[in-house]
Design a protein around this motif. Structure first.
Motif, PDB file in Angstrom:
ATOM      1  N   TYR A 112       0.837  -1.355  -0.054  1.00  0.00           N
ATOM      2  CA  TYR A 112      -0.018  -0.028  -0.099  1.00  0.00           C
ATOM      3  C   TYR A 112       0.730   1.146   0.001  1.00  0.00           C
ATOM      4  O   TYR A 112       1.924   1.343   0.597  1.00  0.00           O
ATOM      5  CB  TYR A 112      -0.886  -0.054   1.309  1.00  0.00           C
ATOM      6  N   PHE A 113       0.374   2.267  -0.565  1.00  0.00           N
ATOM      7  CA  PHE A 113       1.067   3.503  -0.539  1.00  0.00           C
ATOM      8  C   PHE A 113       2.443   3.707  -1.382  1.00  0.00           C
ATOM      9  O   PHE A 113       3.500   3.946  -0.673  1.00  0.00           O
ATOM     10  CB  PHE A 113       1.029   4.208   0.654  1.00  0.00           C
ATOM     11  N   PRO A 114       2.431   2.934  -2.572  1.00  0.00           N
ATOM     12  CA  PRO A 114       3.845   2.922  -3.067  1.00  0.00           C
ATOM     13  C   PRO A 114       4.258   4.243  -3.721  1.00  0.00           C
ATOM     14  O   PRO A 114       3.234   5.117  -3.973  1.00  0.00           O
ATOM     15  CB  PRO A 114       3.801   1.946  -4.257  1.00  0.00           C
ATOM     16  N   THR A 115       5.583   4.505  -3.753  1.00  0.00           N
ATOM     17  CA  THR A 115       6.104   5.828  -4.032  1.00  0.00           C
ATOM     18  C   THR A 115       6.523   5.559  -5.634  1.00  0.00           C
ATOM     19  O   THR A 115       6.750   6.534  -6.358  1.00  0.00           O
ATOM     20  CB  THR A 115       7.034   6.499  -3.361  1.00  0.00           C
ATOM     21  N   ASP A 116       6.692   4.354  -6.076  1.00  0.00           N
ATOM     22  CA  ASP A 116       7.197   4.053  -7.460  1.00  0.00           C
ATOM     23  C   ASP A 116       6.487   2.843  -7.968  1.00  0.00           C
ATOM     24  O   ASP A 116       6.444   1.872  -7.133  1.00  0.00           O
ATOM     25  CB  ASP A 116       8.764   4.024  -7.347  1.00  0.00           C
ATOM     26  N   LEU A 117       6.268   2.638  -9.216  1.00  0.00           N
ATOM     27  CA  LEU A 117       5.601   1.574  -9.356  1.00  0.00           C
ATOM     28  C   LEU A 117       6.810   0.338 -10.137  1.00  0.00           C
ATOM     29  O   LEU A 117       6.921   0.063 -11.218  1.00  0.00           O
ATOM     30  CB  LEU A 117       4.708   1.832 -10.682  1.00  0.00           C
ATOM     31  N   GLU A 118       7.480  -0.077  -9.117  1.00  0.00           N
ATOM     32  CA  GLU A 118       8.474  -1.046  -9.434  1.00  0.00           C
ATOM     33  C   GLU A 118       8.249  -2.313  -8.561  1.00  0.00           C
ATOM     34  O   GLU A 118       7.620  -2.088  -7.659  1.00  0.00           O
ATOM     35  CB  GLU A 118       9.927  -0.546  -8.914  1.00  0.00           C
ATOM     36  N   HIS A 128       9.534  -0.357  -4.724  1.00  0.00           N
ATOM     37  CA  HIS A 128       8.299   0.452  -4.601  1.00  0.00           C
ATOM     38  C   HIS A 128       7.969   1.481  -3.744  1.00  0.00           C
ATOM     39  O   HIS A 128       7.291   2.368  -4.084  1.00  0.00           O
ATOM     40  CB  HIS A 128       6.959  -0.430  -4.765  1.00  0.00           C
ATOM     41  N   GLY A 129       8.619   1.381  -2.572  1.00  0.00           N
ATOM     42  CA  GLY A 129       8.481   2.366  -1.467  1.00  0.00           C
ATOM     43  C   GLY A 129       7.277   2.191  -0.641  1.00  0.00           C
ATOM     44  O   GLY A 129       7.056   2.898   0.336  1.00  0.00           O
ATOM     45  N   GLY A 130       6.688   1.262  -0.972  1.00  0.00           N
ATOM     46  CA  GLY A 130       5.151   0.990  -0.022  1.00  0.00           C
ATOM     47  C   GLY A 130       5.492  -0.089   0.886  1.00  0.00           C
ATOM     48  O   GLY A 130       6.354  -0.592   1.199  1.00  0.00           O
ATOM     49  N   LYS A 131       4.261  -0.333   1.697  1.00  0.00           N
ATOM     50  CA  LYS A 131       4.412  -1.187   2.798  1.00  0.00           C
ATOM     51  C   LYS A 131       3.297  -2.378   2.966  1.00  0.00           C
ATOM     52  O   LYS A 131       2.334  -1.995   2.097  1.00  0.00           O
ATOM     53  CB  LYS A 131       4.387  -0.361   4.207  1.00  0.00           C
TER      54      LYS A 131
END
Length: 209
Positions: free
Chosen positions: A150-156, A160-163
């Motif tokens: 959830y709440f990614p900062t990048d679509l990788e 992705h930066g999410g959790k």
């Protein structure tokens, strides 16, 4: 309970639309959200605390957010909330985030079937929707085999930066543990290309963009 900050207008200044919303509309929306979650079977009397709330897959308890606490958080960030209010984000949503995702799928299935049986399930153009009652919703198979973030900062895939849900719940950074409290636009349909409006300086997202 702490006293709420005052937002009362002065004699020289009438209340702004945002202040009027906080005093009159927000309490009604809060009650509506509580009733909706109760009707869907999401809320229960918690076994240990005896408060109203939800229980996650690990049997952790999360009390339902208090109205006063939601209003206090809004007033702490009044400028940001007022900006989004003026842009059309006026609909309170209280999401029981800590619940297993399958609970949401099951609730959607049952509600779709119920509306279909009543004849009130409509397409976006207002015509009757022909529901496949054997498979009322389609969902990504990865929900059973992968862990959503959830709440990614990048679509990788990796950076992705999410959790994950568990990481967010264990971080204990939310003022409303186990729940997401947010505001949405009242109109849920995306406008056709070229028909979007600009509200509060923000152009609405259109189809094709």
């Amino acid at each position: 309970m702490h006293e709420l900050p005052t937002i009362a207008p002065t004699k020289e200044r009438p209340p702004s639309p945002f202040e009027t919303f906080l005093e009159h509309e927000l309490p009604k929306q809060y009650e509506e959200q509580a009733r909706l979650l109760e009707d869907l079977g999401f809320l229960q009397i918690l076994p240990e605390s005896k408060q109203y709330g939800i229980v996650d897959a690990e049997q952790n308890e999360y009390p339902f957010p208090e109205y006063e606490d939601i209003k206090r958080e809004i007033l702490k960030n009044k400028e940001a909330f007022e900006t989004k209010f003026n842009q059309g984000f006026t609909e309170l949503r209280i999401t029981p985030f800590a619940l297993p995702i399958q609970r949401f799928f099951d609730a959607i299935k049952e509600e779709l079937k119920r509306q279909h049986d009543k004849g009130t399930l409509k397409s976006t153009d207002g015509t009757k929707f022909d529901l496949n009652t054997n498979e009322p919703i389609w969902k990504w198979d990865g929900y059973q085999t992968q862990t959503p973030v959830y709440f990614p900062t990048d679509l990788e895939k990796t950076n992705h930066g999410g959790k994950t849900k568990r990481q967010l719940l264990e971080s204990k950074t939310s003022p409303f543990p186990g729940f997401l409290v947010s505001f949405e636009e009242k109109e849920q349909n995306i406008p056709r290309e070229g028909q979007g409006e600009t509200k509060g300086g923000r152009p609405r997202l259109e189809a094709g963009k």
